[in-house]
Write a protein that holds these residues in place. Structure first.
Motif, PDB file in Angstrom:
ATOM      1  N   THR A 207       0.836  -1.206   0.000  1.00 15.82           N
ATOM      2  CA  THR A 207       0.000   0.000   0.000  1.00 15.82           C
ATOM      3  C   THR A 207       0.873   1.259   0.000  1.00 15.82           C
ATOM      4  O   THR A 207       0.592   2.213  -0.714  1.00 15.82           O
ATOM      5  N   PRO A 301       0.398  -0.308  18.734  1.00 15.52           N
ATOM      6  CA  PRO A 301      -0.847   0.255  19.265  1.00 15.52           C
ATOM      7  C   PRO A 301      -1.855  -0.802  19.683  1.00 15.52           C
ATOM      8  O   PRO A 301      -2.665  -0.568  20.564  1.00 15.52           O
TER       9      PRO A 301
ATOM     10  N   SER B 105      -5.431  -5.718   6.274  1.00 12.85           N
ATOM     11  CA  SER B 105      -3.975  -5.814   6.300  1.00 12.85           C
ATOM     12  C   SER B 105      -3.322  -4.805   5.368  1.00 12.85           C
ATOM     13  O   SER B 105      -2.113  -4.697   5.322  1.00 12.85           O
ATOM     14  N   ALA B 106      -4.146  -4.064   4.625  1.00  9.41           N
ATOM     15  CA  ALA B 106      -3.575  -3.090   3.689  1.00  9.41           C
ATOM     16  C   ALA B 106      -3.225  -1.771   4.367  1.00  9.41           C
ATOM     17  O   ALA B 106      -2.563  -0.927   3.777  1.00  9.41           O
ATOM     18  N   LEU B 107      -3.676  -1.593   5.611  1.00  7.86           N
ATOM     19  CA  LEU B 107      -3.331  -0.374   6.339  1.00  7.86           C
ATOM     20  C   LEU B 107      -2.206  -0.679   7.328  1.00  7.86           C
ATOM     21  O   LEU B 107      -2.181  -1.750   7.943  1.00  7.86           O
ATOM     22  N   ASN B 108      -1.316   0.278   7.484  1.00  4.64           N
ATOM     23  CA  ASN B 108      -0.184   0.100   8.391  1.00  4.64           C
ATOM     24  C   ASN B 108      -0.669   0.046   9.850  1.00  4.64           C
ATOM     25  O   ASN B 108      -1.227   1.017  10.350  1.00  4.64           O
ATOM     26  N   PRO B 109      -0.450  -1.088  10.536  1.00  9.26           N
ATOM     27  CA  PRO B 109      -1.051  -1.284  11.858  1.00  9.26           C
ATOM     28  C   PRO B 109      -0.500  -0.354  12.931  1.00  9.26           C
ATOM     29  O   PRO B 109      -1.141  -0.165  13.953  1.00  9.26           O
ATOM     30  N   SER B 110       0.681   0.219  12.723  1.00  6.87           N
ATOM     31  CA  SER B 110       1.223   1.049  13.792  1.00  6.87           C
ATOM     32  C   SER B 110       1.122   2.545  13.493  1.00  6.87           C
ATOM     33  O   SER B 110       1.726   3.348  14.176  1.00  6.87           O
ATOM     34  N   MET B 111       0.335   2.899  12.467  1.00  6.71           N
ATOM     35  CA  MET B 111       0.139   4.320  12.179  1.00  6.71           C
ATOM     36  C   MET B 111      -1.337   4.668  12.264  1.00  6.71           C
ATOM     37  O   MET B 111      -2.177   3.902  11.794  1.00  6.71           O
ATOM     38  N   GLN B 116      -1.713   8.183   7.935  1.00  9.45           N
ATOM     39  CA  GLN B 116      -1.622   7.460   6.672  1.00  9.45           C
ATOM     40  C   GLN B 116      -2.286   8.244   5.543  1.00  9.45           C
ATOM     41  O   GLN B 116      -1.812   8.244   4.411  1.00  9.45           O
ATOM     42  N   GLU B 119      -0.198  11.407   4.737  1.00  7.11           N
ATOM     43  CA  GLU B 119       0.981  10.979   3.968  1.00  7.11           C
ATOM     44  C   GLU B 119       0.639  10.895   2.481  1.00  7.11           C
ATOM     45  O   GLU B 119       1.330  11.446   1.627  1.00  7.11           O
ATOM     46  N   TYR B 155      -6.489   3.678  15.154  1.00  9.06           N
ATOM     47  CA  TYR B 155      -5.528   2.783  14.515  1.00  9.06           C
ATOM     48  C   TYR B 155      -6.314   1.744  13.716  1.00  9.06           C
ATOM     49  O   TYR B 155      -7.476   1.459  14.055  1.00  9.06           O
ATOM     50  N   HIS B 157      -6.523  -1.436  13.668  1.00  8.12           N
ATOM     51  CA  HIS B 157      -7.168  -2.573  14.338  1.00  8.12           C
ATOM     52  C   HIS B 157      -8.447  -2.171  15.044  1.00  8.12           C
ATOM     53  O   HIS B 157      -9.197  -3.033  15.500  1.00  8.12           O
TER      54      HIS B 157
END
Ligand SMILES: Nc1ncnc2c1ncn2[C@@H]1O[C@H](COP(=O)(O)OP(=O)(O)O)[C@@H](O)[C@H]1O
Ligand code: SF4
Ligand SMILES: [Mg+2]
Lengths: 306, 325
Positions: A207, A301, B105-111, B116, B119, B155, B157
């Motif tokens: 992505t 997180p 799962s296409a999104l960054n889990p720690s941002m 996002q 960015e 986030y 999740h």
């Protein structure tokens, strides 16, 4: 975040209670009578009895425990049988050396290890990868004492560049820091490589490229930052190992740290000191775990919000 | 109304290399156009090369053993296969963007979502952070997220699959792309959510007059959404037609099989005919027509000679010897 840290702190309380009980019981579980040991084999019975009374060994266990905890919280862990110095003072004077060693290892090894691992992952299948992993395997298989002895042989005896033992100047710390750090460096290199390889395959890395992000930032912000989650867990375990690893390093380089204090105290049956050192080691583990958990929450997180 | 071509794929061939010399061909001889303002469907069973085609267009094969070994992909006059990486980077997420099958799962889990989205927006415009944040909120509103400020602070999740896909769509649409590639955007979602997401995509496509390449293995989705359809089988296009033609007059035996295996409401048929056999392995593609092992009309000619993509009507092409008249 604040709530997460507070919760983790609260969770350590039961652990501390268990540790304190185990450490306290230690003196009562070992064979032999500490009062007798302290008085000496030939001492008359009255003297032994006097010592027992003075140490409070005649009180019920629970009273002894409560008193011990009260004193410990005030920083009073009794006096050394051997030197008659307060145990806290004794431990503190030695702990300073040990902590120097631990820092000497930690100041470079994790960073170098993670850097090597990540570079290997990014350049996987190339000579960089091969070289990096070969280096890591060498670091893993070289025993600490052998590294130390080789270091002394080469840098101190042959070249005369570095002191072969003791502490004091930065130069004194170079060889010990090598012995302390090599294992961590190598372990982290391997773990961060595999962790980075795993994250590089993640959908969100794709992505990040799909949104037009620069390759370096894709690697750093999206892949590396997430690969750290696994690496931090390993780092925690490794730091625990460092503390026990320091015993070896102290021996090789004749450094009067906690490790030496422990071996000396065991040889002399200096129970209060042994007890103090045990407590100290246990507290260190708890503290390190706490720090690692907090770090873990910072980068993950999911943990923080559950 | 004259059709303006937005994207032109010519003779695309993509191979996966297991070493320098040995490779398997996942996509071959693929040529098609996408017109401005249309939704083009790309269907086929799993493993037939739909994702590889879309990743080839996006030039996202870099981190796989895959490589485009032939063909051109021309977007607005620029050949993406030849364009330098820096130019591709500016096009991706700008003029052309993509959403994926697994929104979670296409999104960054720690941002956080706001980071996002900001960015993405700031990579393609010179908005300040505050402007980008406002734009992100606006985009979330557009994709039907009721409380953008809250979702922006979340986030990944903390979001459901449907929510995540809405965020992905908002992010993909935030720089007014001319082309959106959607690779099975609803496959991983619940049926009710599927319909909502599809409606949303259709609405946004109309509002922005953008084009969508909609990849799916679900003919129902195609009938609902697309104006034209491409059917792929084993890495090749086997049929291409406007959607009414494809359902009214399916010409390739594979397309006929696909359509026959879709349940029809009220038909009362209990057991659906399915196409016997399975997609051939890339490493051992049958010679001649790739569908021959599963085709009830297969002849000796089919088994030895590869059929061309015959033009059989206006905008209707079919890769089958039966069409060779
Ligand atoms: N990274 C990869 N490495 C090797 N082969 C791949 C890779 N990605 C896809 N393929 C192969 O390419 C073919 C087409 O896959 P894909 O385009 O994902 O199919 P689908 O139509 O289901 O999207 C499959 O046979 C698959 O095995
Ligand atoms: S070319 Fe022959 S085998 Fe292939 S689909 Fe047509 S009839 Fe079937
Ligand atoms: Mg796919």
């Amino acid at each position: 975040m604040g709530r997460y840290v507070a919760r983790r702190l609260l969770e350590t309380i039961p652990l501390m209670v268990i540790i304190s009980i185990v450490v306290f019981m230690f003196i009562h579980l070992i064979p032999g009578d500490p009062a007798k040991t302290l008085a000496g084999v030939e001492a008359p019975l009255e003297e032994v009895e006097a010592i027992r009374e003075e140490l409070g060994l005649n009180d019920p266990l629970i009273v002894q425990y409560v008193n011990w905890v009260k004193d410990a919280l005030k920083g009073d862990l009794g006096r050394s049988f051997k030197s008659d110095l307060p145990v806290t003072e004794l431990i503190w004077s030695r702990f300073q050396f040990t902590i120097q060693l631990v820092f000497a290892g930690l100041i470079w090894a994790p960073f170098v290890g993670i850097f090597i691992g990540v570079m290997c992952a990014i350049k996987r299948g190339t000579f960089v990868d091969l070289g990096g992993m070969l280096f890591a395997i060498c670091g893993l298989s070289a025993p600490g004492f052998w590294l130390g002895l080789m270091g002394i042989q080469f840098f101190s005896v042959k070249m005369g560049l570095l002191p072969s033992g003791g502490l004091g100047t930065l130069k004194h710390l170079i060889l010990p820091s090598m012995v302390m750090g090599t294992g961590i460096m190598a372990t982290l290199a391997r773990y961060s490589r595999s962790s980075m390889l795993e994250t590089l395959r993640e959908d969100y890395v794709r992505t990040a490229r799909a949104k037009g992000q620069r390759e370096q930032i894709v690697m750093f912000r999206h892949a590396f930052m997430n690969s750290l989650i696994q690496v931090v867990t390993i780092l925690g375990l490794q730091i625990g190992g460092l503390l026990s690893g320091s015993v070896l390093t102290e021996t090789i380089f004749s450094i009067p740290g906690m490790g030496r204090l422990l071996t000396d105290s065991i040889a002399y049956r200096d129970y209060p000191t042994i007890q103090g050192i045990l407590l100290m080691f246990a507290l260190q583990y708890v503290l390190i775990n706490l720090i690692v958990d907090v770090l873990y929450g910072v980068i993950n997180p999911k943990i923080r919000y559950d | 109304m004259a059709k303006e071509v937005l994207l032109e794929v010519k003779d695309l061939r993509t191979e996966f290399f297991s070493s320098k010399k040995s490779s398997v061909t996942a996509v071959a001889d693929v040529s098609f156009d996408i017109n401005k303002g249309e939704i083009l469907g790309l269907v086929g069973e799993s493993g037939c090369g739909k994702s590889v085609t879309s990743l080839s267009i996006m030039q996202l094969l870099k981190d796989t053993p895959g490589k485009i070994t032939n063909g051109q992909i021309i977007l607005d006059g620029v050949d993406l296969v030849k364009a330098p990486a820096e130019e591709i980077r500016k096009i991706r997420g700008g003029k052309m963007s993509m959403i994926f099958q697994e929104p979670m799962s296409a999104l960054n889990p720690s941002m956080r979502i706001d980071k996002q989205m900001i960015e993405t927006i700031r990579l393609h415009s010179d908005m300040t952070k505050e402007q980008a944040l406002a734009h992100a909120a606006e985009m979330l509103k557009k994709v039907g997220i009721p409380d953008p400020p809250r979702v922006l602070k979340n986030y990944p999740h903390q979001l459901s699959g449907g929510m995540s896909q809405r965020v992905m769509i908002a992010m993909a649409m935030s720089n007014d792309p001319k082309l959106l590639i959607a690779d099975e955007p609803t496959t991983a979602l619940d049926v009710t959510i599927q319909a909502q997401i599809l409606d949303l995509m259709k609405k946004i496509q109309k509002e922005e007059n953008s084009s969508i390449l909609l990849i799916t293995h679900d003919l129902g989705v195609v009938a609902e959404m697309c104006s034209r359809v491409i059917v792929m089988y084993a890495g090749k296009i086997v049929e291409e037609a406007p959607v009414e033609v494809l359902f009214g007059n399916p010409s390739h035996p594979y397309t006929q099989g696909l359509i026959a295996s879709v349940p029809k409401l009220g038909s009362g048929v209990k057991v659906l005919p399915s196409i016997p056999g399975s997609v051939p392995d890339l490493a051992s593609m049958p010679e001649g027509c790739r569908f021959a092992p599963r085709c009830k009309y297969a002849t000796d000619k089919c088994r030895t000679m590869n059929p061309d993509l015959f033009q059989i009507g206006e905008n209707h092409r079919c890769r089958c010897w039966l069409m060779d008249k």
